[in-house]
Design an enzyme around this catalytic site. Structure first.
Site: not given
Length: 285
Positions: A35, A97
């Site tokens: 991320k 996610k």
């Protein structure tokens, strides 16, 4: 030692580049989460960079479980979220996610409907700064039971500087949510400015895995990973008697219902259930 009938508490650590990913993988962390922490709670890495990191980690023939975020997109941006989720899955990660932000339950549930039928292992991440929306959570679990989707669900927070998830939400609320997710056969994950010293409490809540970024950085979560803090996190987990595992959850698993020890390798994708299909339809109404 872990209690009889309970699997180890798994660790997810978020990384922003290949060097951090390699360091975390070498340390024995269960989930390496890709991320951009400088771009919000679930900031997404550029797809070319994401693909390059995954390719480099896979090049040796073995790699830890990899997850990646899709960015802080609003639930109303369903098509943009869908496109990004598919592109992220195509980069080769194991889990995608997707943030389910606060707002009208109808919008969140409509997004979950779209995600539930994607050919990817989607992990809905419910943003819980102001609490867990019971309608949205129930809808996600009903979709899980009906479609066999969502191998894992998570709670997270957007405001990282306001204390950890455990400080901001009541223990009973978190415990009940974890129990409901586990009852559906999915893995239950908790994140949100968590600290290493909160591992015993996370374990007591029954979480299958816990996500960390702030705790392994010397300064701001957007800064560099600190090897000493990463080692301290692993030491804290070792103190629980929970040795590093090889957690996984895939959208294509066809195993029977999960065994009582909650081995993540055996998490089920159950057959459709007409009773829960009716419940799944209720959220967006």
């Amino acid at each position: 030692m872990t209690a009889p009938g309970r699997a180890a508490l798994q660790l997810l650590v978020s990384v922003r580049d290949l060097a951090e990913a390699r360091a975390v993988a070498a340390a024995g962390i269960d989930f390496v989460d890709l991320k951009d922490p400088s771009d919000g709670a679930l900031g997404a890495l550029p797809l070319p960079l994401l693909g390059a990191i995954v390719q480099a980690l896979r090049a040796g023939g073995t790699a830890p479980r990899l997850s990646a975020t899709t960015g802080d997109l609003p639930p109303e941006a369903r098509e943009a979220v869908r496109t990004r989720a598919l592109a992220t899955a195509a980069a080769g990660v194991d889990l995608v996610k997707v943030g389910i932000g606060p707002g009208p339950a109808a919008a969140a549930c409509a997004l979950l409907d779209r995600l539930a039928v994607l050919p990817a292992a989607i992990v809905p991440v419910l943003i819980a700064d102001a609490g867990i929306d019971p309608a949205v959570s129930a809808h996600a679990l009903a979709l899980r039971r009906h479609h066999g989707c969502f191998p894992a669900l998570m709670l997270d927070t957007a405001g990282k500087g306001r204390g950890s998830l455990l400080q901001r939400r009541p223990t009973a609320e978190l415990r009940d949510w974890v129990a409901a997710v586990r009852a559906s056969g999915a893995l239950a994950g908790l994140a949100g400015a968590l600290r290493a010293d909160e591992l015993p409490a996370l374990r007591a809540l029954g979480a299958d895995y816990a996500g960390f970024r702030s705790a392994v950085c010397a300064g701001d979560r957007a800064g560099a990973l600190d090897p000493a803090r990463l080692a301290a996190l692993l030491a804290a987990r070792s103190a629980l008697g929970t040795a590093p595992g090889t957690a996984t959850a895939t959208a294509t698993a066809a195993s029977p219902s999960p065994s009582p020890d909650r081995d993540p390798e055996a998490v089920a994708n159950p057959a459709p259930d007409p009773a829960t299909a009716a419940r799944a339809a209720g959220c967006a109404a």
